[in-house]
Design an enzyme around this catalytic site. Structure first.
Site, PDB file in Angstrom:
ATOM      1  N   TYR A  48     -16.091   2.375   9.664  1.00 29.05           N
ATOM      2  CA  TYR A  48     -14.649   2.535   9.455  1.00 29.05           C
ATOM      3  C   TYR A  48     -14.145   2.849  10.884  1.00 29.05           C
ATOM      4  O   TYR A  48     -13.445   2.066  11.337  1.00 29.05           O
ATOM      5  CB  TYR A  48     -14.553   3.498   8.449  1.00 29.05           C
ATOM      6  CG  TYR A  48     -12.837   3.407   8.166  1.00 29.05           C
ATOM      7  CD1 TYR A  48     -11.994   2.342   7.928  1.00 29.05           C
ATOM      8  CD2 TYR A  48     -12.148   4.703   8.272  1.00 29.05           C
ATOM      9  CE1 TYR A  48     -10.802   2.595   7.579  1.00 29.05           C
ATOM     10  CE2 TYR A  48     -10.681   4.739   8.277  1.00 29.05           C
ATOM     11  CZ  TYR A  48     -10.267   3.675   7.908  1.00 29.05           C
ATOM     12  OH  TYR A  48      -8.565   3.886   7.704  1.00 29.05           O
ATOM     13  N   ASP A 108       0.639  -8.723   1.224  1.00 26.97           N
ATOM     14  CA  ASP A 108      -0.487  -7.994   0.933  1.00 26.97           C
ATOM     15  C   ASP A 108      -1.457  -8.816  -0.101  1.00 26.97           C
ATOM     16  O   ASP A 108      -0.708  -9.317  -0.940  1.00 26.97           O
ATOM     17  CB  ASP A 108       0.021  -6.774   0.054  1.00 26.97           C
ATOM     18  CG  ASP A 108      -0.744  -5.572  -0.117  1.00 26.97           C
ATOM     19  OD1 ASP A 108      -0.262  -4.314   0.356  1.00 26.97           O
ATOM     20  OD2 ASP A 108      -1.745  -5.648  -0.520  1.00 26.97           O
ATOM     21  N   ASN A 109      -2.576  -8.229  -0.191  1.00 27.24           N
ATOM     22  CA  ASN A 109      -3.655  -9.076  -1.221  1.00 27.24           C
ATOM     23  C   ASN A 109      -3.817  -8.357  -2.395  1.00 27.24           C
ATOM     24  O   ASN A 109      -4.669  -8.642  -3.365  1.00 27.24           O
ATOM     25  CB  ASN A 109      -4.874  -9.703  -0.400  1.00 27.24           C
ATOM     26  CG  ASN A 109      -5.644  -8.235  -0.094  1.00 27.24           C
ATOM     27  OD1 ASN A 109      -5.261  -7.172  -0.064  1.00 27.24           O
ATOM     28  ND2 ASN A 109      -6.975  -8.824   0.615  1.00 27.24           N
ATOM     29  N   LEU A 121      -0.764  -3.057   8.732  1.00 25.95           N
ATOM     30  CA  LEU A 121      -1.360  -1.932   7.991  1.00 25.95           C
ATOM     31  C   LEU A 121      -2.368  -2.346   6.959  1.00 25.95           C
ATOM     32  O   LEU A 121      -3.015  -1.397   6.425  1.00 25.95           O
ATOM     33  CB  LEU A 121      -0.193  -0.980   7.060  1.00 25.95           C
ATOM     34  CG  LEU A 121       1.161  -0.527   7.683  1.00 25.95           C
ATOM     35  CD1 LEU A 121       1.897   0.073   6.583  1.00 25.95           C
ATOM     36  CD2 LEU A 121       0.881   0.278   9.003  1.00 25.95           C
ATOM     37  N   ALA A 165      -1.915   0.110  12.815  1.00 28.60           N
ATOM     38  CA  ALA A 165      -2.194   1.292  12.191  1.00 28.60           C
ATOM     39  C   ALA A 165      -3.758   1.448  12.573  1.00 28.60           C
ATOM     40  O   ALA A 165      -4.458   0.912  12.020  1.00 28.60           O
ATOM     41  CB  ALA A 165      -2.001   1.417  10.834  1.00 28.60           C
ATOM     42  N   GLY A 188       0.723  -1.211  -0.041  1.00 29.51           N
ATOM     43  CA  GLY A 188      -0.115  -0.101   0.020  1.00 29.51           C
ATOM     44  C   GLY A 188       0.820   1.110  -0.001  1.00 29.51           C
ATOM     45  O   GLY A 188       2.124   1.191  -0.071  1.00 29.51           O
TER      46      GLY A 188
END
Ligand code: UDP
Length: 320
Positions: free
Chosen positions: A149, A31-32, A76, A117, A10
């Protein structure tokens, strides 16, 4: 040190990876690529000590192996961007809550330090600026998806702090304030890259609402500096920190600055919130961090003011 970064492809994660490699650490990225991009890590691929795996943090067997092999975890990986969050609330809640749950549970088996994060969104509609870490939080009702969120990230915070209190898993929680810089994409709604792209293309610069809402933008390099310093500070364990920049700007003023600094002929267009997001959308009027705590703990001081940040974002977009 061996560092695992979930969400390392990211925007923030890729800058953090680069910085840790520069400092001589080994970095493993998981990371996907849901909002991350392989292009973000392309530049790191050939570097000594860098590895990456394209997969989800919810692949528990893989995660356990990666956590075993590393000394610390920066978590993250998350659903980010207000636009995405409003459009995909199920995905947001599941990704943020379940992902963190799995990371903490797995890290706990080996008591590996986890940096979680979180976000300034958790302060919600509070008007008690600047926001202190121990302040009350003011969220809107559950029928307004934006708040999902903040709530999902708050659960992450509660869970991390609970692991520390009850199971002695070392954790550090960081609340990031509108982080911006090169390589951030406007694809998920973030305002600065969106404005710069619009200005450079001569398209209308889209200010949502009346533009009086304000934000405090932090250069990604400063965020990374804060993260690296906290990692080296034993007293940071079990604590929550704002990482931000105290300079405040209204979104209308930001649009004017971007237009002037790009020399663009774009018009500045005001779009009502219900058209920009959804009917009944609630924004926060102001968002400014109190950074006294992180300053006192690790001497953190943001180095870049807004104009310089905007210049760097413009330069990056012009050349990429
Ligand atoms: N915004 C805007 N135009 C855009 C994108 C965002 O006016 O094209 C506004 C948004 O409504 C908010 C601010 O800019 O008031 C910051 O939005 P962003 O999504 O970057 O971050 P947020 O602070 O909402 O998490």
């Amino acid at each position: 040190m061996k560092v695992l970064i979930t969400g390392g492809a990211g925007f923030v994660g890729s800058h953090l990876s680069e910085r840790l490699l520069d400092d001589g650490h080994e970095v493993a990225v998981l990371d996907n690529l849901s909002t991350g991009s392989i292009a973000n890590v392309d530049r790191l691929k050939g570097r000594d000590g860098f590895t990456y795996v394209i997969d989800s943090v919810t692949n528990e067997a893989l995660l356990a192996e990666l956590i075993d092999r590393n000394d610390v975890v920066f978590h993250l990986a998350a659903a980010v961007g207000v636009k995405l969050i409003v459009e995909q609330p199920v995905h947001t809640i599941e990704t943020n809550v379940h992902g963190t749950e799995v990371v903490l549970r797995t890290a706990n088996k080996k008591k590996k330090l986890v940096v979680i994060a979180s976000t300034s969104e958790v302060y919600g509609k509070s008007t008690a600026v600047p926001f202190r870490e121990d302040a009350d939080l003011t969220l809107g009702p559950s029928i307004k998806h934006r708040w999902a969120y903040a709530c999902s990230k708050l659960i992450d915070e509660f869970l991390a702090l609970a692991y520390w209190k009850e199971r002695k898993l070392p954790v550090i929680v960081v609340r990031l304030f509108n982080t911006v810089g090169p390589r951030q994409t406007g694809q998920y709604g973030m305002v600065l890259p969106t404005f710069v792209r619009q200005a450079l293309a001569g398209q209308p610069i889209t200010v949502f609402g009346d533009g009086t809402q304000s934000r405090s933008f932090t250069y990604v390099g400063d965020v990374v500096e804060g993260l690296v310093r906290l990692l080296a500070e034993p007293r940071a364990v079990g604590e929550v920190f704002n990482i931000g920049n105290t300079g405040e700007v209204s979104i209308a003023e930001l649009a004017r600055k971007v237009k002037a600094m790009t020399g663009s002929s774009s018009e500045i267009q005001f779009i009502p919130y219900d058209q920009a997001y959804e009917a009944g959308f609630e924004d926060m009027p102001r968002r400014v961090p109190d950074i006294t705590k992180i300053r006192n703990f690790v001497g953190y001081e943001p180095s870049l003011a807004l104009d310089e940040i905007i210049t760097r974002v413009i330069d990056h977009m012009r050349t990429s």
